[in-house]
Motif scaffolding. Sequence first.
Motif, short mmCIF file in Angstrom:
data_model
loop_
_atom_site.label_atom_id
_atom_site.label_comp_id
_atom_site.label_asym_id
_atom_site.label_seq_id
_atom_site.Cartn_x
_atom_site.Cartn_y
_atom_site.Cartn_z
N SER A 1 0.83 -1.21 0.00
CA SER A 1 0.00 0.00 0.00
C SER A 1 0.87 1.26 0.00
N GLN B 1 -6.83 0.84 -0.51
CA GLN B 1 -7.28 -0.39 0.15
C GLN B 1 -8.61 -0.15 0.88
N ASP C 1 -5.63 -1.46 -5.16
CA ASP C 1 -5.04 -2.04 -3.95
C ASP C 1 -6.05 -2.99 -3.31
N GLU C 2 -5.89 -4.28 -3.56
CA GLU C 2 -6.78 -5.31 -3.04
C GLU C 2 -8.26 -4.95 -3.24
MG MG Z 1 -1.94 -2.97 1.99
#
Ligand code: MG
Length: 249
Positions: free
Chosen positions: A41, A77, A150-151
């Motif tokens: 991140s 995220q 991010d994810e």
């Molecule tokens: Mg992360």
Amino acid sequence: MLNIQGIHKSFGSLQVINNLSFEVKEGEFVAIIGPSGSGKSTLFQLIGGISTLDGGAILLDEEDIQLKRGTIGYMPQQPCLLPWRTILENVTIVEELQQQPHIEQAQAWLEKVGLAQFENAYPNALSGGMQQRVSFIRAIVSDKPILCLDEPFSALDEFTRLEMQAWLLSIWEQHRKSILFVTHNIEEALFLADRILVLTKRPATIKEEMIVPFERPRSEGIRHSAKFYALKQQLFNYLKEEKDDAYVD
Ligand SMILES: [Mg+2]
Ligand SMILES: Nc1ncnc2c1ncn2[C@@H]1O[C@H](COP(=O)(O)OP(=O)(O)O)[C@@H](O)[C@H]1O
């Protein structure tokens, strides 16, 4: 197109990224996997221009984008929706800042992800997964040459996640914008990406690179192939080598 050149980042005495270099080419889909807390991140915050480098350079089409916001489409995220704006207003905020919101396009995207009836609702009325979809759409409509995700699907249940993966692939296969995608899900990385970068544990640098051999367009069937299984095992082993106390993220 996106060039990460020998970057370093520390928070006080905690070294998070150490001499990390890689490239994302035009139209390429690159996935990053690595242990939890390895700096994934942080890397995206550096690319997004919301955090400062301690060394190295980040170039987009040869141009240094350090501390330049708004050059990439960025999905953090956490969904980071503004609670006082409606869903539609959250989706159009990036373009609004550039004085050119495409309201109809935003509405069409919300419809595609099943959120049309929520366009005038506020974020607190949506589940975590739905908020993440809104955040995802916001990154897409910002219409940048590269999307950093991010994810993005980590808060979704398994079934919805598979649907969103297929959906993302179908969009990407039509538009072929470059994507840099962080996930803790090995299968997700294999199903989606052209290339997978495996990070070491902190301080992060590249441990391994895997070229994903499956042809496009990809079908669900590849998930059950012997090749898929073998590559999954290989990635699993790379991550296992990097695992100390932290679970693989
Ligand atoms: Mg992360
Ligand atoms: N703003 C910050 N200040 C201090 N430490 C931070 C900050 N942001 C992240 N870290 C630390 O940097 C490390 C990497 O974090 P992060 O990039 O979020 O990892 P990942 O996304 O790979 O799980 C963690 O140990 C985290 O605690």
